[in-house]
Design a protein around this motif. Structure first.
Motif: not given
Lengths: 296, 436
Positions: A131-132, A137, A147, A149, A152, B242, B245
Motif C-alpha cells: 500500500e505505501q 500504488n 492509492s 488499500n 486492508t 500505517a 495490510g
C-alpha cells in the motif's frame, strides 16, 4: 480373446503391479483412512493424546459462523479462479495459435508465469501491491491520484488473491489449449469457412465444442488447483486477513492443524474438502460426457 | 621400534574409540540468518572446550515449526534434547508432557545461575515456583523514532512521546508539516496489545493470568482493551498509523520505518542492532524511547517476550547431564554478554548486566539503554508477569482479526464482545483436550 496373452502365468502381472499398490497403500490410502479416523477425535499436540468425540468436529464446522465464512470464501475464490483462468487461457491460446511472426516467443511468455514457484510469485505481488511503497500504488497515484488499500479492504484483498492465482495458472491452460487447438481437424473448419461461417460462428459452433474434452479436463484440474494450491498466496499475501476475509479452507486446515494444534478439527475439514472435490469431479465428468464431443 | 609403532597405533585406536564415545546432544532452535551463524559459532566453541560432548545444532524454521517438529519427534520416540520454545508456547509445552521441569535437573553446584536472572525474566519463566525452562532470548517492545523527521516537524528530537495522547499530538505535527507521509507504524500483532494491557496493570486471563491456576476465561472485553482500541482506531482513521495490510508483518513495519515513510515505529528491542545499522545506512539519526502508554495510568511495565530453552524427557542420564552442561554454559554470563551485543536481546543475568555496565556499554550505546531501563523499571505483578494460556497462538489470531474488524468500522464494543466469546470458546476446547 485371452486377456493374459502377454503373460505366461497369472500372478506375474500382480507381482509387477505390486510396487505401485504398495506405494498407493502407504502414501495415499493409509493417510486418507487416518484422516477419516482422526476427524472423529479431539486430538491434542499433533496426536500425543486423543479422545473419541464422534461427529463433534463436523458439528462445530457446520454451525460456527467462522467456517461458514471460510466455505463462502473458498467457493467465491474457486469459482472466479476457475472461470477466469480458463477463459483467459482459452482467449490467449486462440491468439497465440494464429500464424503470426514471433508466436514461439509469445507462447513462451504466456507459459512463463506457470514455471514460477507460488512462493516467489506471492512475494513479487506482495511488493507490487504494497500500500505505501508498492509500484502499483505509485503508478496509480501518479496517474489517477488514487492509492487503494489492497490488503486492508476485504473485497480488494480477495480480488488481488484471485488475480494472482489466475495469473499464475493461465500458462497451464494455455499449454493445453494450444495443444488442443493444434489437434483440431482442419477439414471441418475449412468446410465451415467455405460455407461462409463468420469467425465468431466458427469459434463457438466448431472450435469450442471440439475442445470439449480438453475443457472438461482443465475444469477438473483448475478446480483442484483452486482448492489446494492457493495456500502459498494466502500465507504470503494476506494470512487470511483482513479478519478472515481471505481465509480459504486449505489455509484454515493448516492453521487449525499446525498452528492451533486442533488436529481433529483440521482432519474433519480435510474430509469435507476431499468430499467436495470428489463430488465436483463426478459432476463435471457426468456433465462432460453428455456435452463433450470426443470424436472418433 | 616395532613396539613403539604398536603402542602408538594402539593408543590412536584407543583415542578413536574414546572419540566415538562422545555424548551426542541435539539442540533445535528457530533463528535464521545472522543469529543462526552466531549460535553455530558458540556451539563450535563449546564442542572445542568439551571434548566429551558433541552438540549438534539445527535450525528448524519458525517458532511454531520448531515446536511442531519437537512434538512429532517425541511422538516417534526420538526427540532432540534441547528445544527453543517461544514464551506464549510455555503452557502448551508444559501440557504436552514431553519436557522435564528443568530446575529439578540443574546440578547443585550450578544452581547459583538460576538465582542470577534479572527479576522480570525470572518472573515470567518461573511457573508454579520453579523454572521449567532456561530463559534465553528476551525482548520488549520500545519506541524507535527518526530524529531528523522530528526536527523537521518542529518537535524536540530528544523527547519522544510517552503517552497515547502525546503520540497523537506528535503525529498531528508530523503530518501537518509533511515531514513524513505516515506518522507511526508497528506490526499488526497481538503482542503489542498484550503489552499495553500489562502496562495498565490489567490481566488477560482469569486465575491471575493463568498463573494461580489454569486459565478458563480470557479477558478481551475489558476497559483496558477498549482504551487501546480507541486510540489505535483513531490513529488509523486519521492516517497516522500505517501497516502493510498483512498481520504479523515484522519486516514490513521495519521497511516502512527505515525507508523514512513513517517517523516512528514500535517494535522489539531485539531489533536495536538492526535499527542502528539501518539508520546508519539510510542516513538518519535514530532515537529510542519507552513504549507509549495510555494517559492517566501508572506505568506498570512490560511483559518479557522471546523464548526459552526446554529439555525433553526420556534420555539416558549421561545425555541429560551433557545437555544441561551445554545449556548452562550457553546461557552463562559471558555468553549472555556476547548475545546481547550481537543481537540486542536482553542480557538476562544480573552478572552479565554488571559486566556490560563495567564496560560502559550502555553509555556508549544509548539506544540499548531505553530498552533495558524499561525492562528493569517494570513492576513485578501478575499483569507484567504475562498470561499463561494454552491456545495462545489462536487467541492472538482472534485479537488480530478483531483489530482489523475495528479498522473496517465495526463498533468497538461489539468487536470486543465477539472476540471475547471466540477466545473463551477456543480456551474451553483446549482445556477439554488436555483434561486428563
Amino acid at each position: 480373446m485371452d486377456t493374459h496373452a502377454a503373460y505366461k502365468s497369472r500372478w506375474l502381472p500382480w507381482v509387477l503391479l505390486a510396487p505401485t499398490f504398495v506405494i498407493l497403500l502407504v502414501f495415499l490410502y493409509y493417510p486418507t483412512f487416518e484422516t477419516f479416523v482422526l476427524s472423529l477425535y479431539r486430538v491434542a499436540f499433533l496426536g500425543l493424546s486423543k479422545q473419541f468425540v464422534g461427529l463433534e468436529n463436523y458439528k462445530e464446522i457446520f454451525t460456527d459462523s467462522k467456517y461458514r465464512q471460510i466455505f463462502w470464501n473458498t467457493a467465491v475464490f474457486s469459482f472466479f479462479v476457475v472461470l477466469l483462468s480458463m477463459a483467459v487461457g482459452l482467449g490467449l491460446s486462440v491468439l497465440a495459435n494464429q500464424k503470426i511472426r514471433g508466436r514461439g516467443f509469445y507462447r513462451l511468455m504466456l507459459i512463463w508465469p506457470y514455471a514460477l514457484s507460488p512462493a516467489v510469485a506471492g512475494v513479487i505481488f506482495l511488493f507490487l501491491f504494497n500500500e505505501q511503497s508498492g509500484i502499483v500504488n505509485y503508478l496509480l497515484s501518479v496517474t489517477l491520484g488514487i492509492s487503494p488499500n489492497w490488503l486492508t479492504n476485504p473485497v480488494l484483498a480477495m480480488a488481488l488473491l484471485i488475480f494472482v492465482a489466475v495469473w499464475k495458472n493461465v500458462g497451464y491452460n494455455v499449454v493445453f489449449y494450444i495443444a488442443g487447438l493444434q489437434n483440431l481437424p482442419g477439414e471441418v473448419l475449412e468446410a465451415a469457412l467455405i460455407d461462409g461461417a463468420t469467425p465468431w460462428q466458427r469459434f463457438w459452433k466448431i472450435t469450442f465444442p471440439l475442445l470439449g474434452p480438453m475443457t472438461i479436463f482443465l475444469l477438473i484440474m483448475n478446480t483442484i488447483y483452486a482448492f489446494f494450491d492457493a495456500f502459498a498466496f494466502v500465507d504470503l499475501l494476506t494470512k487470511g486477513g483482513p479478519s478472515n476475509a481471505t481465509n480459504l479452507l486449505i489455509y484454515n486446515i493448516y492453521r487449525d492443524g499446525f498452528e492451533y494444534y486442533k488436529t481433529g478439527l483440521a482432519a474433519a475439514q480435510s474430509v469435507i474438502l476431499f468430499v467436495a472435490v470428489v463430488v465436483l469431479t463426478i459432476i463435471q465428468l457426468r456433465f462432460g460426457e453428455s456435452r463433450a464431443h470426443y470424436g472418433g | 621400534m616395532k613396539r613403539l609403532i604398536t603402542v602408538v597405533g594402539l593408543s590412536a585406536l584407543l583415542g578413536f574409540a574414546f572419540a566415538a564415545e562422545k555424548v551426542q546432544v541435539t539442540f533445535w532452535h528457530a533463528f535464521g540468518g545472522g543469529r543462526k551463524a552466531f549460535i553455530e559459532r558458540a556451539v563450535q566453541d563449546f564442542n572445542f572446550m568439551h571434548p566429551g560432548i558433541e552438540v549438534k545444532v539445527e535450525h528448524k524454521g519458525s517458532y511454531r515449526d520448531t515446536l511442531n517438529a519437537a512434538i512429532l519427534a517425541a511422538k516417534q520416540g526420538n526427540p532432540p534434547h534441547l528445544v527453543q520454545i517461544f514464551e506464549v508456547g510455555s503452557q502448551l509445552a508444559i501440557d504436552s508432557g514431553i519436557f522435564v521441569p528443568i530446575e529439578d535437573y540443574v546440578p547443585a553446584d550450578l544452581k547459583f545461575q538460576l538465582d542470577d536472572y534479572i527479576k522480570p525474566v525470572a518472573n515470567y519463566y518461573r511457573i508454579g515456583g520453579k523454572f521449567n525452562s532456561i530463559p534465553w532470548n528476551s525482548s520488549n517492545p520500545i519506541l524507535y523514532y527518526n530524529k531528523d523527521i522530528f526536527k523537521k516537524a518542529g518537535l524536540d528530537p530528544n523527547k519522544p512521546p510517552q503517552t497515547f495522547n502525546e503520540v497523537v499530538r506528535a503525529c498531528e505535527k508530523i503530518i501537518a508539516s509533511k515531514a513524513a507521509p505516515k506518522c507511526i507504524t508497528w506490526p499488526l500483532h497481538s503482542w503489542f496489545v498484550e503489552q499495553w494491557i500489562a502496562e495498565q496493570g490489567a490481566l488477560l486471563a482469569n486465575n491471575e493470568n493463568g498463573r494461580a491456576g489454569r486459565a478458563t476465561d480470557v479477558y478481551i472485553n475489558s476497559e483496558a482493551m477498549k482504551r487501546i482500541m480507541k486510540w489505535w482506531k483513531g490513529l488509523y482513521d486519521k492516517g497516522f498509523y500505517a501497516y502493510t495490510g498483512k498481520p504479523e508483518d515484522w519486516d514490513g513495519a521495519n521497511q516502512l520505518f527505515v525507508s523514512k515513510q513513517a517517523a516512528m515505529e514500535i517494535t522489539s528491542t531485539s531489533d536495536v542492532t538492526f535499527m542502528q545499522t539501518a539508520a546508519f545506512e539510510n542516513g538518519f539519526a535514530l532515537g529510542t524511547g519507552f513504549l507509549p502508554v495510555p494517559d492517566g495510568i501508572e506505568r506498570n511495565g512490560t511483559v518479557v517476550g522471546g523464548a526459552s530453552l526446554w529439555l525433553t524427557k526420556g534420555h539416558p542420564d549421561k545425555e541429560m547431564k551433557a545437555a544441561l552442561t551445554f545449556l548452562l554454559w550457553f546461557t552463562n554470563t559471558e555468553n549472555m554478554v556476547r548475545w546481547h551485543k550481537g543481537t540486542g536481546y536482553f542480557p538476562v543475568l544480573n552478572t552479565s548486566v554488571k559486566v556490560l555496565e563495567w564496560q560502559n556499554w550502555f553509555e556508549r550505546n544509548p539506544a540499548y539503554r531505553a530498552a533495558f531501563d524499561q525492562l528493569l523499571q517494570s513492576k513485578a505483578n501478575r499483569a507484567t508477569q504475562g498470561a499463561l494460556i494454552g491456545p495462545f497462538p489462536e487467541i492472538r489470531t482472534i485479537i488480530e482479526n478483531m483489530v482489523q474488524e475495528i479498522f473496517q468500522g465495526k463498533d468497538i464494543a461489539k468487536a470486543l464482545a465477539e472476540a471475547d466469546a471466540k477466545a473463551d470458546k477456543a480456551l474451553q476446547q483446549y482445556n477439554a483436550s488436555v483434561a486428563k
